[in-house]
Design a protein around this motif. Structure first.
Motif, PDB file in Angstrom:
ATOM      1  N   MET A 168     -36.215  65.859 106.938  1.00 60.93           N
ATOM      2  CA  MET A 168     -36.060  64.701 106.662  1.00 60.93           C
ATOM      3  C   MET A 168     -34.830  63.973 107.353  1.00 60.93           C
ATOM      4  N   GLU A 169     -35.095  63.018 108.304  1.00 59.54           N
ATOM      5  CA  GLU A 169     -34.006  62.440 109.202  1.00 59.54           C
ATOM      6  C   GLU A 169     -33.898  60.939 108.574  1.00 59.54           C
ATOM      7  N   ILE A 170     -32.736  60.522 109.311  1.00 57.32           N
ATOM      8  CA  ILE A 170     -32.270  59.252 108.828  1.00 57.32           C
ATOM      9  C   ILE A 170     -33.257  58.071 109.476  1.00 57.32           C
ATOM     10  N   ALA A 171     -33.653  58.461 110.864  1.00 55.16           N
ATOM     11  CA  ALA A 171     -34.367  57.509 111.544  1.00 55.16           C
ATOM     12  C   ALA A 171     -35.899  57.544 110.795  1.00 55.16           C
ATOM     13  N   GLU A 172     -36.341  58.719 110.131  1.00 56.47           N
ATOM     14  CA  GLU A 172     -37.292  58.557 109.324  1.00 56.47           C
ATOM     15  C   GLU A 172     -37.531  57.769 108.288  1.00 56.47           C
ATOM     16  N   LEU A 173     -36.318  57.817 107.478  1.00 61.77           N
ATOM     17  CA  LEU A 173     -36.037  56.746 106.271  1.00 61.77           C
ATOM     18  C   LEU A 173     -35.684  55.550 106.521  1.00 61.77           C
ATOM     19  N   GLU A 174     -35.318  55.026 107.905  1.00 65.75           N
ATOM     20  CA  GLU A 174     -35.114  53.670 108.172  1.00 65.75           C
ATOM     21  C   GLU A 174     -36.593  53.261 108.524  1.00 65.75           C
ATOM     22  N   ILE A 175     -37.440  54.181 109.178  1.00 64.13           N
ATOM     23  CA  ILE A 175     -38.810  53.707 109.456  1.00 64.13           C
ATOM     24  C   ILE A 175     -39.672  53.501 108.331  1.00 64.13           C
ATOM     25  N   PHE A 176     -39.365  54.197 107.473  1.00 64.02           N
ATOM     26  CA  PHE A 176     -40.119  54.280 106.133  1.00 64.02           C
ATOM     27  C   PHE A 176     -39.980  53.021 105.312  1.00 64.02           C
ATOM     28  N   ARG A 177     -38.606  52.590 105.293  1.00 58.97           N
ATOM     29  CA  ARG A 177     -37.938  51.736 104.717  1.00 58.97           C
ATOM     30  C   ARG A 177     -38.511  50.257 105.034  1.00 58.97           C
ATOM     31  N   ALA A 178     -38.691  50.238 106.640  1.00 57.14           N
ATOM     32  CA  ALA A 178     -39.236  48.877 107.145  1.00 57.14           C
ATOM     33  C   ALA A 178     -40.693  48.778 107.201  1.00 57.14           C
ATOM     34  N   VAL A 179     -41.349  49.829 106.932  1.00 55.32           N
ATOM     35  CA  VAL A 179     -42.895  49.795 106.820  1.00 55.32           C
ATOM     36  C   VAL A 179     -42.897  49.169 105.149  1.00 55.32           C
ATOM     37  N   ALA A 180     -42.297  49.726 104.204  1.00 52.23           N
ATOM     38  CA  ALA A 180     -42.275  49.450 102.822  1.00 52.23           C
ATOM     39  C   ALA A 180     -42.136  47.957 102.604  1.00 52.23           C
ATOM     40  N   GLN A 181     -40.884  47.470 103.436  1.00 47.24           N
ATOM     41  CA  GLN A 181     -40.460  46.044 103.112  1.00 47.24           C
ATOM     42  C   GLN A 181     -41.600  45.098 103.986  1.00 47.24           C
ATOM     43  N   GLU A 182     -41.992  45.509 105.123  1.00 42.26           N
ATOM     44  CA  GLU A 182     -43.039  44.624 105.938  1.00 42.26           C
ATOM     45  C   GLU A 182     -44.281  44.680 105.440  1.00 42.26           C
ATOM     46  N   GLN A 183     -44.693  45.919 104.841  1.00 42.97           N
ATOM     47  CA  GLN A 183     -45.906  46.361 104.456  1.00 42.97           C
ATOM     48  C   GLN A 183     -46.993  46.167 105.529  1.00 42.97           C
ATOM     49  N   SER A 184     -46.592  46.460 106.596  1.00 44.02           N
ATOM     50  CA  SER A 184     -47.162  46.706 107.853  1.00 44.02           C
ATOM     51  C   SER A 184     -46.557  47.405 108.889  1.00 44.02           C
ATOM     52  N   VAL A 185     -47.354  48.387 109.487  1.00 41.23           N
ATOM     53  CA  VAL A 185     -46.900  49.050 110.553  1.00 41.23           C
ATOM     54  C   VAL A 185     -46.438  48.407 111.934  1.00 41.23           C
ATOM     55  N   THR A 186     -47.460  47.407 112.189  1.00 41.32           N
ATOM     56  CA  THR A 186     -47.093  46.526 113.322  1.00 41.32           C
ATOM     57  C   THR A 186     -45.803  45.603 113.093  1.00 41.32           C
ATOM     58  N   ARG A 187     -45.484  45.060 112.261  1.00 41.85           N
ATOM     59  CA  ARG A 187     -44.443  44.262 112.043  1.00 41.85           C
ATOM     60  C   ARG A 187     -43.245  45.225 111.697  1.00 41.85           C
ATOM     61  N   ALA A 188     -43.510  46.106 111.245  1.00 40.17           N
ATOM     62  CA  ALA A 188     -42.281  47.271 111.132  1.00 40.17           C
ATOM     63  C   ALA A 188     -41.636  47.726 112.372  1.00 40.17           C
ATOM     64  N   ALA A 189     -42.574  47.825 113.311  1.00 42.74           N
ATOM     65  CA  ALA A 189     -42.413  48.408 114.918  1.00 42.74           C
ATOM     66  C   ALA A 189     -41.667  47.247 115.403  1.00 42.74           C
ATOM     67  N   ARG A 190     -42.195  46.191 115.333  1.00 38.42           N
ATOM     68  CA  ARG A 190     -41.644  44.882 116.026  1.00 38.42           C
ATOM     69  C   ARG A 190     -40.138  44.746 115.610  1.00 38.42           C
ATOM     70  N   ARG A 191     -40.063  44.769 114.270  1.00 36.63           N
ATOM     71  CA  ARG A 191     -38.650  44.678 113.715  1.00 36.63           C
ATOM     72  C   ARG A 191     -37.689  45.719 114.101  1.00 36.63           C
ATOM     73  N   LEU A 192     -38.066  46.917 114.172  1.00 36.54           N
ATOM     74  CA  LEU A 192     -37.320  48.352 114.645  1.00 36.54           C
ATOM     75  C   LEU A 192     -37.312  48.542 116.196  1.00 36.54           C
ATOM     76  N   ARG A 193     -38.154  47.234 117.000  1.00 33.93           N
ATOM     77  CA  ARG A 193     -38.327  47.631 118.471  1.00 33.93           C
ATOM     78  C   ARG A 193     -38.625  48.961 118.901  1.00 33.93           C
ATOM     79  N   ARG A 194     -39.702  49.420 118.171  1.00 38.04           N
ATOM     80  CA  ARG A 194     -40.428  50.759 118.489  1.00 38.04           C
ATOM     81  C   ARG A 194     -41.832  50.524 118.942  1.00 38.04           C
TER      82      ARG A 194
END
Length: 295
Positions: free
Chosen positions: A1-27
């Motif tokens: 379990m890595e900090i980066a994975e937790l940040e990605i998980f949180r972003a997807v949970a907040q955005e409820q979308s992989v696309t929006r989370a990726a845009r927000r995280l610039r990934r």
């Protein structure tokens, strides 16, 4: 379990979308999807319900999000604790409704001018709800009203929650307000309107009314409570003649149309910026300095 994975998980949970989370995280989107799947494989559970356009959390995902928030908050605190760095990142700030309305706008504007790299997330609630959120790592700090009377330095933060520290901000004059036509109130037994307009349980100001009535020998039996979500609604109940309420003087001053209410001083209440004992980010410390300058 890595900090980066937790940040990605949180972003997807907040955005409820992989696309929006990726845009927000610039990934790239594929990277976000892969990291979420890796985290799920590591935990052995599905964190999201896949289907349709939204990524909704499973029950396990909702439970895990609480832990992820706490871990990420501790990671931020740890980084800033060992570095003498300028405020940056997120500041998850809680505030009572009264302070958000009458005390926050000026200091927040000044803070943003000085530290534009800080993203401020604001949550309002009752004192107890905010204290619980700080203890649970859902908030970094919060402006709350302490229930105890007396000198600020004598206030025991343990009354609000375990392992909390608090720094004094300001003192409010808390008023009992009654309809304009109501006779003058000198003591609890003078009140003719037997309904209190207030926020939900956990509000220090609401508890102050209960204590004031009890000290004067007034039983709360037979009293009604109309719970509201804003001071505008609370004052509307008072002006309509259906309730009395506890309102800070600073908030009442913001509503000139309610200047004619019948006012009685209940007590003074000290307010603090609370955080977890031993942990305070540079952003939180800088915000405290802005609040003190304003006070």
């Amino acid at each position: 379990m890595e900090i980066a994975e937790l940040e990605i998980f949180r972003a997807v949970a907040q955005e409820q979308s992989v696309t929006r989370a990726a845009r927000r995280l610039r990934r790239v989107q594929s990277n976000v999807t892969t990291r979420v799947k890796k985290l799920e494989e590591n935990l052995g559970v599905a964190l999201f319900v896949r289907g349709g356009r939204q990524m909704a959390l499973t029950p396990e995902g909702r439970r895990f999000l609480d832990y992820a928030e706490r871990i990420l908050a501790l990671a931020t605190e740890a980084r800033q604790a060992v570095r003498d760095e300028a405020p940056s990142g997120r500041l998850r700030l809680g505030s009572m409704e009264a302070a958000a309305a009458s005390r926050l706008p000026g200091p927040l504007a000044s803070f943003h001018r000085k530290w534009p790299a800080v993203q401020i997330d604001i949550q309002t609630g009752t004192t107890q709800a905010l204290a619980d959120a700080v203890v649970a790592h859902r908030l970094d700090c919060a402006i709350v009203a302490h229930p105890a009377q007396g000198r600020p330095e004598q206030a025991d933060m343990a009354r609000l929650g375990p392992a909390l520290q608090g720094d004094y901000l300001f003192t409010e004059r808390l008023l009992l307000v009654a309809p304009p036509s109501h006779p003058r109130i000198r003591r609890a037994r003078d009140i003719r309107v037997r309904t209190i307009a207030a926020f939900t349980q956990g509000c220090t100001y609401r508890n102050c009314v209960d204590e004031w009535l009890a000290r004067d020998g007034e039983s709360l039996d037979g009293w009604g409570v109309v719970e509201q979500s804003s001071y505008a609604a609370i004052l509307a109940c008072v002006m309509a003649g259906t309730a009395v309420a506890a309102v800070p003087q600073s908030v009442l001053a913001m509503h000139p149309a309610a200047a004619g209410v019948n006012k009685t001083l209940l007590r003074t209440v000290n307010s603090f910026l609370i955080s977890r004992a031993g942990f305070r980010t540079s952003a939180c410390s800088a915000f405290y300095q802005e609040m003190r300058r304003a006070a």
